[in-house]
Design a protein around this motif. Structure first.
Motif, short mmCIF file in Angstrom:
data_model
loop_
_atom_site.label_atom_id
_atom_site.label_comp_id
_atom_site.label_asym_id
_atom_site.label_seq_id
_atom_site.Cartn_x
_atom_site.Cartn_y
_atom_site.Cartn_z
N PRO A 139 34.47 46.50 18.01
CA PRO A 139 33.43 46.93 17.06
C PRO A 139 32.01 46.58 17.51
O PRO A 139 31.06 47.22 17.10
CB PRO A 139 33.78 46.19 15.77
CG PRO A 139 35.21 45.83 15.91
CD PRO A 139 35.45 45.67 17.37
N ILE A 140 31.86 45.59 18.37
CA ILE A 140 30.55 45.19 18.87
C ILE A 140 29.99 46.24 19.82
O ILE A 140 28.80 46.51 19.83
CB ILE A 140 30.64 43.81 19.57
CG1 ILE A 140 31.03 42.75 18.55
CG2 ILE A 140 29.33 43.47 20.25
CD1 ILE A 140 31.34 41.41 19.16
N ILE A 141 30.87 46.87 20.58
CA ILE A 141 30.45 47.87 21.56
C ILE A 141 30.07 49.15 20.82
O ILE A 141 30.86 49.73 20.10
CB ILE A 141 31.57 48.14 22.57
CG1 ILE A 141 31.94 46.86 23.30
CG2 ILE A 141 31.16 49.23 23.55
CD1 ILE A 141 33.19 46.98 24.15
N LYS A 142 28.83 49.58 21.00
CA LYS A 142 28.34 50.78 20.32
C LYS A 142 28.46 51.98 21.24
O LYS A 142 28.30 51.86 22.45
CB LYS A 142 26.89 50.59 19.89
CG LYS A 142 26.70 49.53 18.86
CD LYS A 142 25.28 49.49 18.40
CE LYS A 142 25.12 48.46 17.30
NZ LYS A 142 23.77 48.42 16.77
N GLY A 143 28.68 53.11 20.65
CA GLY A 143 28.75 54.36 21.40
C GLY A 143 27.36 54.85 21.75
O GLY A 143 26.35 54.40 21.20
N ARG A 169 41.54 39.25 21.25
CA ARG A 169 40.14 39.04 21.61
C ARG A 169 39.47 40.35 22.02
O ARG A 169 38.31 40.58 21.70
CB ARG A 169 40.02 38.01 22.72
CG ARG A 169 40.32 36.62 22.23
CD ARG A 169 40.14 35.62 23.33
NE ARG A 169 40.56 34.32 22.86
CZ ARG A 169 39.85 33.22 23.00
NH1 ARG A 169 38.68 33.27 23.60
NH2 ARG A 169 40.29 32.09 22.55
N ILE A 170 40.20 41.18 22.74
CA ILE A 170 39.65 42.48 23.14
C ILE A 170 39.41 43.34 21.91
O ILE A 170 38.36 43.98 21.77
CB ILE A 170 40.59 43.18 24.14
CG1 ILE A 170 40.58 42.43 25.47
CG2 ILE A 170 40.17 44.64 24.35
CD1 ILE A 170 41.60 42.92 26.46
N LYS A 171 40.35 43.35 20.99
CA LYS A 171 40.18 44.13 19.75
C LYS A 171 39.02 43.61 18.93
O LYS A 171 38.35 44.37 18.25
CB LYS A 171 41.47 44.09 18.93
CG LYS A 171 42.56 44.96 19.49
CD LYS A 171 43.78 44.92 18.60
CE LYS A 171 44.90 45.77 19.15
NZ LYS A 171 46.10 45.72 18.29
N ALA A 172 38.77 42.31 18.98
CA ALA A 172 37.66 41.74 18.23
C ALA A 172 36.32 42.17 18.82
O ALA A 172 35.31 42.26 18.12
CB ALA A 172 37.76 40.22 18.22
N LEU A 173 36.27 42.47 20.12
CA LEU A 173 35.04 42.88 20.77
C LEU A 173 34.73 44.36 20.59
O LEU A 173 33.57 44.77 20.67
CB LEU A 173 35.11 42.58 22.27
CG LEU A 173 35.07 41.11 22.66
CD1 LEU A 173 35.26 40.98 24.16
CD2 LEU A 173 33.77 40.48 22.24
#
Length: 60
Positions: free
Chosen positions: A13-17, A7-11
């Motif tokens: 890509p959502i977090i942008k730099g 679940r953490i890995k799935a999130l």
């Protein structure tokens, strides 16, 4: 435990730099003058953040 990691890995890509956020902010500029103003604002903010980081790490 592995489901939590999945679940953490799935999130991730959502977090942008910050660079992606800055680029999106600059892309929303209306014209060249607005773009230059936004670039100056980002420059001032990045300098202020760097300055506080340096002083924060050097304080006892």
């Amino acid at each position: 435990m592995s489901k939590l990691i999945e679940r953490i890995k799935a999130l991730i890509p959502i977090i942008k730099g910050q660079k992606d956020l800055d680029d999106a902010y600059l892309a929303r500029s209306a014209d060249v003058y607005d773009l230059e103003r936004r670039m100056r604002l980002l420059d001032v903010e990045s300098r202020a953040n760097a300055r506080s980081l340096i002083f924060g790490t050097m304080m006892p």
